[in-house]
Structures are given as C-alpha cells and as structure tokens.
Design a protein around this motif. Structure first.
Motif, PDB file in Angstrom:
ATOM      1  N   ARG A  90      25.954  36.729  52.697  1.00  0.00           N
ATOM      2  CA  ARG A  90      27.257  36.095  52.856  1.00  0.00           C
ATOM      3  C   ARG A  90      28.268  37.171  53.247  1.00  0.00           C
ATOM      4  O   ARG A  90      28.152  38.323  52.833  1.00  0.00           O
ATOM      5  N   THR A  91      29.264  36.774  54.030  1.00  0.00           N
ATOM      6  CA  THR A  91      30.406  37.640  54.316  1.00  0.00           C
ATOM      7  C   THR A  91      31.603  37.060  53.585  1.00  0.00           C
ATOM      8  O   THR A  91      31.934  35.878  53.749  1.00  0.00           O
ATOM      9  N   THR A  92      32.234  37.870  52.780  1.00  0.00           N
ATOM     10  CA  THR A  92      33.328  37.373  51.948  1.00  0.00           C
ATOM     11  C   THR A  92      34.569  37.058  52.786  1.00  0.00           C
ATOM     12  O   THR A  92      34.738  37.585  53.888  1.00  0.00           O
ATOM     13  N   ALA A  93      35.416  36.224  52.242  1.00  0.00           N
ATOM     14  CA  ALA A  93      36.736  36.024  52.829  1.00  0.00           C
ATOM     15  C   ALA A  93      37.511  37.331  52.728  1.00  0.00           C
ATOM     16  O   ALA A  93      37.207  38.195  51.892  1.00  0.00           O
ATOM     17  N   PRO A  94      38.515  37.545  53.573  1.00  0.00           N
ATOM     18  CA  PRO A  94      39.265  38.810  53.538  1.00  0.00           C
ATOM     19  C   PRO A  94      39.916  39.049  52.179  1.00  0.00           C
ATOM     20  O   PRO A  94      40.398  38.114  51.541  1.00  0.00           O
ATOM     21  N   ASP A  95      39.869  40.309  51.740  1.00  0.00           N
ATOM     22  CA  ASP A  95      40.601  40.655  50.530  1.00  0.00           C
ATOM     23  C   ASP A  95      42.062  40.913  50.886  1.00  0.00           C
ATOM     24  O   ASP A  95      42.488  40.661  52.015  1.00  0.00           O
ATOM     25  N   TYR A  96      42.839  41.426  49.926  1.00  0.00           N
ATOM     26  CA  TYR A  96      44.266  41.577  50.198  1.00  0.00           C
ATOM     27  C   TYR A  96      44.549  42.638  51.257  1.00  0.00           C
ATOM     28  O   TYR A  96      45.630  42.674  51.838  1.00  0.00           O
ATOM     29  N   ARG A  97      43.548  43.483  51.550  1.00  0.00           N
ATOM     30  CA  ARG A  97      43.695  44.446  52.645  1.00  0.00           C
ATOM     31  C   ARG A  97      43.133  43.895  53.951  1.00  0.00           C
ATOM     32  O   ARG A  97      43.027  44.616  54.932  1.00  0.00           O
ATOM     33  N   ARG A  98      42.743  42.612  53.932  1.00  0.00           N
ATOM     34  CA  ARG A  98      42.179  41.920  55.092  1.00  0.00           C
ATOM     35  C   ARG A  98      40.807  42.465  55.476  1.00  0.00           C
ATOM     36  O   ARG A  98      40.387  42.359  56.632  1.00  0.00           O
ATOM     37  N   LEU A  99      40.095  43.018  54.521  1.00  0.00           N
ATOM     38  CA  LEU A  99      38.739  43.505  54.749  1.00  0.00           C
ATOM     39  C   LEU A  99      37.733  42.461  54.293  1.00  0.00           C
ATOM     40  O   LEU A  99      37.925  41.800  53.268  1.00  0.00           O
ATOM     41  N   ARG A 100      36.641  42.315  55.046  1.00  0.00           N
ATOM     42  CA  ARG A 100      35.540  41.444  54.665  1.00  0.00           C
ATOM     43  C   ARG A 100      34.361  42.301  54.219  1.00  0.00           C
ATOM     44  O   ARG A 100      34.163  43.404  54.733  1.00  0.00           O
ATOM     45  N   HIS A 101      33.573  41.787  53.294  1.00  0.00           N
ATOM     46  CA  HIS A 101      32.419  42.528  52.792  1.00  0.00           C
ATOM     47  C   HIS A 101      31.158  41.695  53.014  1.00  0.00           C
ATOM     48  O   HIS A 101      31.101  40.526  52.645  1.00  0.00           O
ATOM     49  N   VAL A 119      27.400  40.704  36.506  1.00  0.00           N
ATOM     50  CA  VAL A 119      28.089  41.689  35.665  1.00  0.00           C
ATOM     51  C   VAL A 119      28.703  42.756  36.552  1.00  0.00           C
ATOM     52  O   VAL A 119      28.055  43.262  37.473  1.00  0.00           O
ATOM     53  N   ASP A 120      29.956  43.094  36.269  1.00  0.00           N
ATOM     54  CA  ASP A 120      30.647  44.156  37.018  1.00  0.00           C
ATOM     55  C   ASP A 120      31.761  44.717  36.156  1.00  0.00           C
ATOM     56  O   ASP A 120      32.019  44.220  35.051  1.00  0.00           O
ATOM     57  N   ASP A 121      32.424  45.751  36.675  1.00  0.00           N
ATOM     58  CA  ASP A 121      33.510  46.332  35.891  1.00  0.00           C
ATOM     59  C   ASP A 121      34.807  45.552  36.046  1.00  0.00           C
ATOM     60  O   ASP A 121      35.638  45.536  35.143  1.00  0.00           O
ATOM     61  N   TRP A 122      34.992  44.880  37.192  1.00  0.00           N
ATOM     62  CA  TRP A 122      36.308  44.318  37.514  1.00  0.00           C
ATOM     63  C   TRP A 122      36.137  43.069  38.371  1.00  0.00           C
ATOM     64  O   TRP A 122      35.291  43.031  39.255  1.00  0.00           O
ATOM     65  N   ILE A 123      36.932  42.060  38.122  1.00  0.00           N
ATOM     66  CA  ILE A 123      36.993  40.909  39.017  1.00  0.00           C
ATOM     67  C   ILE A 123      38.452  40.671  39.371  1.00  0.00           C
ATOM     68  O   ILE A 123      39.302  40.537  38.495  1.00  0.00           O
ATOM     69  N   GLU A 124      38.742  40.694  40.669  1.00  0.00           N
ATOM     70  CA  GLU A 124      40.134  40.616  41.116  1.00  0.00           C
ATOM     71  C   GLU A 124      40.421  39.317  41.858  1.00  0.00           C
ATOM     72  O   GLU A 124      41.177  38.472  41.391  1.00  0.00           O
ATOM     73  N   THR A 125      39.817  39.134  43.017  1.00  0.00           N
ATOM     74  CA  THR A 125      40.062  37.908  43.785  1.00  0.00           C
ATOM     75  C   THR A 125      38.992  36.860  43.532  1.00  0.00           C
ATOM     76  O   THR A 125      39.215  35.674  43.771  1.00  0.00           O
ATOM     77  N   GLY A 126      37.815  37.290  43.102  1.00  0.00           N
ATOM     78  CA  GLY A 126      36.704  36.376  42.890  1.00  0.00           C
ATOM     79  C   GLY A 126      35.909  36.082  44.142  1.00  0.00           C
ATOM     80  O   GLY A 126      34.931  35.324  44.112  1.00  0.00           O
ATOM     81  N   ARG A 127      36.270  36.686  45.258  1.00  0.00           N
ATOM     82  CA  ARG A 127      35.610  36.354  46.520  1.00  0.00           C
ATOM     83  C   ARG A 127      34.190  36.898  46.602  1.00  0.00           C
ATOM     84  O   ARG A 127      33.294  36.237  47.115  1.00  0.00           O
ATOM     85  N   GLN A 128      33.970  38.095  46.096  1.00  0.00           N
ATOM     86  CA  GLN A 128      32.602  38.606  46.062  1.00  0.00           C
ATOM     87  C   GLN A 128      31.753  37.810  45.079  1.00  0.00           C
ATOM     88  O   GLN A 128      30.590  37.479  45.362  1.00  0.00           O
ATOM     89  N   ALA A 129      32.312  37.499  43.919  1.00  0.00           N
ATOM     90  CA  ALA A 129      31.566  36.721  42.934  1.00  0.00           C
ATOM     91  C   ALA A 129      31.200  35.350  43.484  1.00  0.00           C
ATOM     92  O   ALA A 129      30.086  34.857  43.272  1.00  0.00           O
ATOM     93  N   ALA A 130      32.132  34.709  44.202  1.00  0.00           N
ATOM     94  CA  ALA A 130      31.852  33.400  44.790  1.00  0.00           C
ATOM     95  C   ALA A 130      30.747  33.493  45.836  1.00  0.00           C
ATOM     96  O   ALA A 130      29.905  32.587  45.953  1.00  0.00           O
ATOM     97  N   ALA A 131      30.721  34.595  46.593  1.00  0.00           N
ATOM     98  CA  ALA A 131      29.673  34.788  47.597  1.00  0.00           C
ATOM     99  C   ALA A 131      28.308  34.979  46.923  1.00  0.00           C
ATOM    100  O   ALA A 131      27.296  34.443  47.380  1.00  0.00           O
ATOM    101  N   VAL A 132      28.285  35.750  45.832  1.00  0.00           N
ATOM    102  CA  VAL A 132      27.031  35.939  45.101  1.00  0.00           C
ATOM    103  C   VAL A 132      26.569  34.605  44.516  1.00  0.00           C
ATOM    104  O   VAL A 132      25.382  34.265  44.556  1.00  0.00           O
ATOM    105  N   ARG A 133      27.479  33.841  43.983  1.00  0.00           N
ATOM    106  CA  ARG A 133      27.128  32.517  43.439  1.00  0.00           C
ATOM    107  C   ARG A 133      26.467  31.649  44.507  1.00  0.00           C
ATOM    108  O   ARG A 133      25.449  30.995  44.246  1.00  0.00           O
TER     109      ARG A 133
END
Length: 211
Positions: A90-101, A119-133
């Motif tokens: 999956r390619t994530t939606a852009p983060d606040y810096r407009r970067l996709r992962h 499991v991770d250290d930090w969840i900010e936008t949830g976009r990576q977590a949603a992609a993993v889901r």
C-alpha cells in the motif's frame, strides 16, 4: 517500588532540535523491559496470533512484544529494500509534509484466522497504521488494533485504525524548551493538523514518519 513504563518514558523523553526523541528508552534495560511488558499487557489473552511492526522502530518494539506474548512477528518494510517472495503493498496518503510512504508485507506472513496487532513507538496521523490494516485484512487476517508508546491521533482518526492502547498521549509529554518550531518543520497549513483538526499544542514538534 518498580517504576511504571509511563514514568520511565517521561524520564527518558526529550526534544532534540525540534524532534521528539524516545531512543534513550531503548538504551536503558529497565525502561525497555517495562515498556515492552506494558505494550504487551492489553493483548494478553486476546487471541493475538502475531504482532506486526513497521520499519524501523516498529521492528524493534514489535518483535520484542511478540516475544513477550510468545507469538510471531510480521515485518512491514518501507521503500524498496530486499524483501523476497509474493507481497501485498500500500502507498499511504500524504502526511503533513505531503510525503507518501510505500509499505510492503509478505503475503505468506498472514494467514486466514490470524489476529494481529500493530506495535510502534508513535502514532500520529494513523495513515501508516490504516495501510497496514488494509494489507492484513487483504491477506485474510483480523485486525485487533495498535499498541504504541505515544498516541498523537487527532479527533476522529481512531476509526480507521481500531483500538489504540498507548502508554501516553501527546498532550502528556513535556513541551519543548523553545516554543518556536523551526521553519522547516512547520506544516503547510499550521492552523490544522494532518486530520484537518487544530493541533492541541502547536508549540510542539511533530513526528512525520510515524504510523
């Protein structure tokens, strides 16, 4: 009396050049053990069959929590690093810096009937977590939510990532000594965070690479 994981994280947490730094937790054996046990605790007896983690801190914490729970670990790689075999991505939606992962998971690492937690250290936008889901569910697994050290999700963002068990919320962290954000870390729309909501404390730095 043993110190709690929450207290140990706050003891070791610092801001370095506008960046939130939790690496000192990994250097201290007592803190690392307490954090791993605390991250694992909400999922004991929950039928979890594997822990997944996103490169790179998610590899360290996720694998440690998997060992604590006596189950396996599913790696999620970023970018184009070596990762043999059939994969889902999956390619994530852009983060606040407009970067996709670009995130990748080996298809044979998740089977029908598996129940996974991220499991991770930090969840900010949830976009990576949603992609993993999405990848876990595509492979036939069941999503059980996230375990993190710091939860920085904005209002309404939890719906896409499921239950989040956090040791701390972003609002509980100490403020930066310097209340001015470096210009290069200011979001394109400083009045809003990545979910479209106003950040609770704009004087703090952000974590652009978190799930």
């Amino acid at each position: 009396m043993a110190r709690t994981a929450r207290a140990l994280v706050l003891e070791h947490f610092t801001w370095l050049g506008g960046h939130a730094d939790v690496w000192a937790v990994f250097r201290d054996a007592e803190a690392l053990e307490a954090v791993v046990k605390a991250l694992a605790e909400p999922f004991r007896g929950a039928g979890i069959t594997a822990v997944c983690g996103v490169e790179a801190r998610g590899f360290l914490l996720g694998a440690a929590v998997a060992v604590e729970l006596g189950i396996g670990f599913v790696p999620v790689r970023k970018g184009d690093g070596m990762f043999p075999g059939p994969k889902t991505e999956r390619t994530t939606a852009p983060d606040y810096r407009r970067l996709r992962h670009r995130l990748r998971m080996q298809r044979n690492s998740v089977r029908s009937g598996d129940r996974l937690v991220l499991v991770d250290d930090w969840i900010e936008t949830g976009r990576q977590a949603a992609a993993v889901r999405a990848m876990v569910e595509e492979c036939g697994g069941e999503w059980a939510g996230c375990g993190v050290i710091v939860d920085q999700l904005g209002p309404g963002a939890h719906a896409s990532v499921g239950p989040v068990h956090a040791l701390l919320t972003f609002g509980e962290l100490p403020a930066q000594p310097d209340n001015r954000l470096p210009a290069e870390r200011l979001p394109a729309h400083p009045a809003l965070d990545s979910t479209g909501s106003r950040p609770s404390r704009t004087s703090r730095g952000r974590r652009p690479d978190r799930p």
